[in-house]
Design a protein around this motif. Structure first.
Motif, PDB file in Angstrom:
ATOM      1  N   CYS A  84     -29.766 -31.094  35.322  1.00  0.00           N
ATOM      2  CA  CYS A  84     -29.341 -29.800  34.775  1.00  0.00           C
ATOM      3  C   CYS A  84     -27.826 -29.764  34.593  1.00  0.00           C
ATOM      4  N   PHE A  85     -27.096 -30.188  35.605  1.00  0.00           N
ATOM      5  CA  PHE A  85     -25.645 -30.162  35.530  1.00  0.00           C
ATOM      6  C   PHE A  85     -25.114 -31.173  34.510  1.00  0.00           C
ATOM      7  N   THR A  86     -25.814 -32.301  34.364  1.00  0.00           N
ATOM      8  CA  THR A  86     -25.412 -33.293  33.360  1.00  0.00           C
ATOM      9  C   THR A  86     -25.580 -32.730  31.960  1.00  0.00           C
ATOM     10  N   GLN A  87     -26.725 -32.076  31.715  1.00  0.00           N
ATOM     11  CA  GLN A  87     -26.933 -31.447  30.409  1.00  0.00           C
ATOM     12  C   GLN A  87     -25.875 -30.388  30.144  1.00  0.00           C
ATOM     13  N   MET A  88     -25.558 -29.583  31.150  1.00  0.00           N
ATOM     14  CA  MET A  88     -24.526 -28.559  31.025  1.00  0.00           C
ATOM     15  C   MET A  88     -23.188 -29.188  30.653  1.00  0.00           C
ATOM     16  N   PHE A  89     -22.838 -30.285  31.317  1.00  0.00           N
ATOM     17  CA  PHE A  89     -21.560 -30.943  31.064  1.00  0.00           C
ATOM     18  C   PHE A  89     -21.473 -31.438  29.623  1.00  0.00           C
ATOM     19  N   PHE A  90     -22.522 -32.089  29.126  1.00  0.00           N
ATOM     20  CA  PHE A  90     -22.466 -32.657  27.778  1.00  0.00           C
ATOM     21  C   PHE A  90     -22.509 -31.577  26.701  1.00  0.00           C
ATOM     22  N   ILE A  91     -23.305 -30.530  26.909  1.00  0.00           N
ATOM     23  CA  ILE A  91     -23.390 -29.469  25.904  1.00  0.00           C
ATOM     24  C   ILE A  91     -22.065 -28.721  25.799  1.00  0.00           C
ATOM     25  N   HIS A  92     -21.550 -28.246  26.923  1.00  0.00           N
ATOM     26  CA  HIS A  92     -20.302 -27.486  26.898  1.00  0.00           C
ATOM     27  C   HIS A  92     -19.105 -28.386  26.615  1.00  0.00           C
ATOM     28  N   GLY A  93     -19.137 -29.615  27.139  1.00  0.00           N
ATOM     29  CA  GLY A  93     -18.039 -30.536  26.879  1.00  0.00           C
ATOM     30  C   GLY A  93     -17.923 -30.885  25.408  1.00  0.00           C
ATOM     31  N   ALA A  94     -19.071 -31.133  24.752  1.00  0.00           N
ATOM     32  CA  ALA A  94     -19.048 -31.439  23.317  1.00  0.00           C
ATOM     33  C   ALA A  94     -18.540 -30.251  22.512  1.00  0.00           C
ATOM     34  N   SER A  95     -18.846 -29.035  22.963  1.00  0.00           N
ATOM     35  CA  SER A  95     -18.352 -27.847  22.253  1.00  0.00           C
ATOM     36  C   SER A  95     -16.832 -27.740  22.356  1.00  0.00           C
ATOM     37  N   VAL A  96     -16.281 -28.068  23.530  1.00  0.00           N
ATOM     38  CA  VAL A  96     -14.827 -28.041  23.701  1.00  0.00           C
ATOM     39  C   VAL A  96     -14.173 -29.115  22.831  1.00  0.00           C
ATOM     40  N   VAL A  97     -14.759 -30.306  22.818  1.00  0.00           N
ATOM     41  CA  VAL A  97     -14.222 -31.394  21.983  1.00  0.00           C
ATOM     42  C   VAL A  97     -14.263 -31.005  20.513  1.00  0.00           C
ATOM     43  N   ARG A  98     -15.370 -30.395  20.091  1.00  0.00           N
ATOM     44  CA  ARG A  98     -15.492 -29.954  18.698  1.00  0.00           C
ATOM     45  C   ARG A  98     -14.380 -28.975  18.335  1.00  0.00           C
ATOM     46  N   SER A  99     -14.109 -28.027  19.224  1.00  0.00           N
ATOM     47  CA  SER A  99     -13.061 -27.046  18.968  1.00  0.00           C
ATOM     48  C   SER A  99     -11.693 -27.719  18.874  1.00  0.00           C
ATOM     49  N   LEU A 138     -11.430 -18.332  26.982  1.00  0.00           N
ATOM     50  CA  LEU A 138     -10.150 -17.843  26.456  1.00  0.00           C
ATOM     51  C   LEU A 138      -9.238 -18.991  26.063  1.00  0.00           C
ATOM     52  N   LEU A 139      -9.231 -20.061  26.866  1.00  0.00           N
ATOM     53  CA  LEU A 139      -8.362 -21.198  26.569  1.00  0.00           C
ATOM     54  C   LEU A 139      -8.837 -21.958  25.347  1.00  0.00           C
ATOM     55  N   VAL A 140     -10.149 -22.166  25.270  1.00  0.00           N
ATOM     56  CA  VAL A 140     -10.695 -22.954  24.160  1.00  0.00           C
ATOM     57  C   VAL A 140     -10.699 -22.125  22.878  1.00  0.00           C
ATOM     58  N   VAL A 141     -11.444 -21.020  22.899  1.00  0.00           N
ATOM     59  CA  VAL A 141     -11.581 -20.225  21.680  1.00  0.00           C
ATOM     60  C   VAL A 141     -10.271 -19.514  21.340  1.00  0.00           C
ATOM     61  N   GLY A 142      -9.669 -18.866  22.348  1.00  0.00           N
ATOM     62  CA  GLY A 142      -8.447 -18.108  22.077  1.00  0.00           C
ATOM     63  C   GLY A 142      -7.291 -18.983  21.638  1.00  0.00           C
ATOM     64  N   LEU A 143      -6.960 -20.006  22.437  1.00  0.00           N
ATOM     65  CA  LEU A 143      -5.813 -20.859  22.114  1.00  0.00           C
ATOM     66  C   LEU A 143      -6.060 -21.685  20.862  1.00  0.00           C
ATOM     67  N   ASP A 144      -7.259 -22.237  20.729  1.00  0.00           N
ATOM     68  CA  ASP A 144      -7.552 -23.058  19.553  1.00  0.00           C
ATOM     69  C   ASP A 144      -7.509 -22.234  18.274  1.00  0.00           C
ATOM     70  N   LEU A 145      -8.086 -21.030  18.323  1.00  0.00           N
ATOM     71  CA  LEU A 145      -8.026 -20.165  17.140  1.00  0.00           C
ATOM     72  C   LEU A 145      -6.593 -19.758  16.823  1.00  0.00           C
ATOM     73  N   LEU A 146      -5.781 -19.556  17.857  1.00  0.00           N
ATOM     74  CA  LEU A 146      -4.372 -19.221  17.643  1.00  0.00           C
ATOM     75  C   LEU A 146      -3.636 -20.364  16.946  1.00  0.00           C
ATOM     76  N   LEU A 147      -3.877 -21.592  17.386  1.00  0.00           N
ATOM     77  CA  LEU A 147      -3.241 -22.757  16.767  1.00  0.00           C
ATOM     78  C   LEU A 147      -3.728 -22.962  15.337  1.00  0.00           C
ATOM     79  N   ILE A 148      -5.026 -22.766  15.129  1.00  0.00           N
ATOM     80  CA  ILE A 148      -5.570 -22.896  13.768  1.00  0.00           C
ATOM     81  C   ILE A 148      -4.985 -21.815  12.863  1.00  0.00           C
ATOM     82  N   GLY A 149      -4.921 -20.582  13.375  1.00  0.00           N
ATOM     83  CA  GLY A 149      -4.343 -19.489  12.589  1.00  0.00           C
ATOM     84  C   GLY A 149      -2.887 -19.743  12.255  1.00  0.00           C
TER      85      GLY A 149
END
Length: 307
Positions: free
Chosen positions: A96-111, A202-213
Motif C-alpha cells: 500500500c505504501f509503495t503504491q502511494m509513493f509511486f502514484i504521488h511521487g510521479a505526480s510531483v515529478v510531472r508537475s 501548497l509547495l507542489v501546486v502553489g509554487l509550481d503554478l507560480l513559476l509557470i505563471g
C-alpha cells in the motif's frame, strides 16, 4: 486496534467505489479503455523521441513527462482492475505504501517537469538566439534529476510518517492507497500527517503554478513586443500544447484536493471517481495533445505506421 510497528503483516482492505460496489464490473470498462490509450500514446511518444533527430530539450523533457505519466498509471490501474474484476481487495501495508509513493511521487515529478517545460518555452520565445546555448543536454539532464529528487524527497516522508500511527480501521474507502484516505483510517493524532500533506500540495501546486505563471508573464511581454502578426501566432501556437496540459493537470487535482478536505456534502463515490480521473486524464490526453500540436511527432508516428 493495531499498531503498524508491531504488525508487519498487517493488511488494508480496499473498498473500491463506496456505494457502487455492485457496479465494479461496469466501472472497469472506462478504466480499461483509458489504460490502453495511455500505454499506446505515451509509449509511442517515448519511442519516437528515441530518434536522434528529436534529441532537443523540448522533446527530451516531453519524453520524461511521458515516463512519469506511465509510472503513475501503472501504479494505479492494474490494482484497480484486479479489485473490479477479481474482487482482490486485500493489500499489504508495504504494498500500500509503495503504491502511494509511486502514484504521488510521479505526480510531483510531472508537475516539476511542467515547470521545466515552461522554462523551455520562455527561452524559445524570449531568447531564441541563445536557446541551444542555455538549454544544453546537460542542463536538461539536471532538470530531470531535480524533478526526480523533488518527487522522492517530498513523498518519501508520507509513508514514514504513517508508520507512527495507530490504525483502528483497516477498510480504506478508496480504489487505491491515497495518502489522505489512509490517514483517515488512523485513530491516533494525524495532525502532522495532514499538515505535511497540505504542505506538499501548497509547495507542489502553489509554487509550481507560480513559476509557470511567471514564465508566461515574461512570454506574454515578449509576444506583445512582436510587431509581426505571424510571429505572434507562431509564439502562441508554440505555447498552446503546454497550456492545455497545465489545465488538464492542475484543475482536476486542485478540485479533488479541495473537495477531499472541505466537501463534506459531496457523495463518497464522487470523491473516489474524481481522485482516479485527476491521475488518469492527464496521462491519457498529454500524448494526444502533443501529438496533434507537434508536427515532428505526427510525421514520425505516421512513418512508423506506414512501415
Amino acid at each position: 486496534m493495531l499498531i503498524f510497528n508491531q504488525s508487519g503483516a498487517m493488511t488494508f482492505t480496499l473498498m473500491g467505489v463506496p456505494g457502487l460496489e455492485s457496479q465494479h464490473l461496469w466501472l472497469s470498462i472506462p478504466f480499461t479503455s483509458m489504460l490502453l490509450p495511455i500505454l499506446i500514446g505515451n509509449g509511442a511518444i517515448i519511442l519516437v523521441v528515441t530518434d536522434s533527430t528529436l534529441h532537443t530539450p523540448m522533446y527530451l523533457l516531453l519524453a520524461l513527462l511521458m515516463v512519469a505519466d506511465l509510472i503513475s498509471s501503472l501504479a494505479l490501474v492494474p490494482k484497480v482492475l484486479c479489485l473490479f474484476w477479481f474482487d482482490d481487495r486485500v493489500t499489504g501495508v508495504y504494498a500500500c505504501f509503495t503504491q502511494m509513493f509511486f502514484i504521488h511521487g510521479a505526480s510531483v515529478v510531472r508537475s516539476a517537469l511542467l515547470v521545466a517545460m515552461a522554462f523551455d518555452l520562455f527561452v524559445a520565445v524570449c531568447k531564441p538566439l541563445r536557446y541551444n546555448t542555455i538549454l544544453s543536454h546537460s542542463l536538461v539532464g539536471r532538470l530531470g534529476l531535480v524533478a526526480l529528487a523533488k518527487g522522492v524527497i517530498l513523498i518519501l516522508p508520507m509513508p514514514l510518517l504513517l508508520q507512527r500511527l495507530t490504525f483502528c480501521h483497516m477498510i480504506i474507502p478508496h480504489t487505491y492507497c491515497d495518502h489522505m484516505a489512509v490517514v483517515k483510517m488512523a485513530c491516533s493524532n494525524t495532525r502532522p500527517n495532514r499538515m505535511y500533506g497540505l504542505f506538499v500540495i501548497l509547495l507542489v501546486v502553489g509554487l509550481d503554478l507560480l513559476l509557470i505563471g511567471f514564465s508566461y508573464v515574461l512570454i506574454l511581454q515578449a509576444v506583445v513586443r512582436l510587431h509581426s502578426r505571424d510571429a505572434i501566432l507562431k509564439a502562441l501556437n508554440t505555447c498552446s500544447a503546454h497550456i492545455f496540459v497545465i489545465l488538464i493537470t492542475y484543475i482536476p487535482a486542485l478540485f479533488s484536493s479541495i473537495t477531499h478536505r472541505i466537501g463534506r456534502n459531496i457523495p463518497p463515490h464522487a470523491h473516489i471517481i474524481l481522485a482516479n480521473l485527476y491521475l488518469l486524464v492527464p496521462s491519457m490526453f498529454n500524448p494526444i495533445i502533443y501529438g496533434i500540436k507537434m508536427k515532428e511527432i505526427r510525421d514520425k508516428v505516421a512513418k512508423c505506421l506506414c512501415r
